[in-house]
Scaffold this motif. Sequence first.
Motif, short mmCIF file in Angstrom:
data_model
loop_
_atom_site.label_atom_id
_atom_site.label_comp_id
_atom_site.label_asym_id
_atom_site.label_seq_id
_atom_site.Cartn_x
_atom_site.Cartn_y
_atom_site.Cartn_z
N VAL A 46 21.99 42.28 38.74
CA VAL A 46 22.55 43.82 38.35
C VAL A 46 23.70 42.82 37.54
O VAL A 46 24.39 43.22 36.52
N VAL A 47 24.57 42.75 38.83
CA VAL A 47 25.63 42.15 38.42
C VAL A 47 25.21 41.39 37.44
O VAL A 47 25.97 40.91 36.07
N ILE A 77 33.05 45.57 47.97
CA ILE A 77 32.23 43.77 47.85
C ILE A 77 33.23 43.00 48.43
O ILE A 77 32.68 42.79 49.49
N PHE A 78 34.52 42.94 47.98
CA PHE A 78 34.93 41.64 48.26
C PHE A 78 36.11 42.09 50.00
O PHE A 78 35.55 40.82 50.86
N SER A 79 35.58 43.06 50.11
CA SER A 79 36.76 43.04 50.91
C SER A 79 35.38 43.63 52.37
O SER A 79 36.08 43.44 53.48
N ASP A 110 24.89 31.38 53.31
CA ASP A 110 24.32 31.65 51.46
C ASP A 110 24.03 32.79 50.56
O ASP A 110 24.85 32.34 49.40
N LEU A 111 23.78 34.02 51.31
CA LEU A 111 23.72 35.15 50.08
C LEU A 111 25.39 35.57 50.09
O LEU A 111 24.97 35.89 48.76
N LYS A 116 29.27 36.59 45.91
CA LYS A 116 30.56 36.70 45.45
C LYS A 116 30.33 36.09 43.94
O LYS A 116 31.90 36.58 43.27
N ALA A 117 30.29 34.68 43.79
CA ALA A 117 30.25 33.77 43.19
C ALA A 117 29.50 34.23 41.55
O ALA A 117 30.06 34.73 40.58
N SER A 118 28.79 35.54 41.71
CA SER A 118 28.10 36.07 40.62
C SER A 118 28.74 37.09 40.26
O SER A 118 29.22 37.64 39.65
#
Length: 131
Positions: A46-47, A77-79, A110-111, A116-118
Amino acid sequence: LVRQKNGTSSHNVMKSLVDLIEVIQPLLLDALWLNDGDLVVLTIQVVDTISEAVQGPHRANQRTILASNYLAIVNRIFSSIVYTPLLKDGEKNTTPSDHHIPGMGSSANDLKCWLKASLLNCCRSLLEGAD
């Protein structure tokens, strides 16, 4: 994707994508804890769809995303996502999030990294063409 001009009805796909991430976001940590990578993979898809839709830059799609709760969702999400420490030789694994996720060939760490990269790529795409 915000408005379809030639159809009999119009649907704001960008808003629907943000709404979907908003529903998924509170479930991500549980999914990772239970080694269920499918929800994380769906979130990444989705991202990535949002990233593609705002690149160009596509101003209407960028405005729609920036006017939504998307950046607050990304912040949550990052938090909330932290990495599980890697095990040293001989240590026994006590947390399911460090195991390889069945059918994925990857660990929860890994996920988390791919998610986070996405998200970062999508935020970069939102800045594309900014003055």
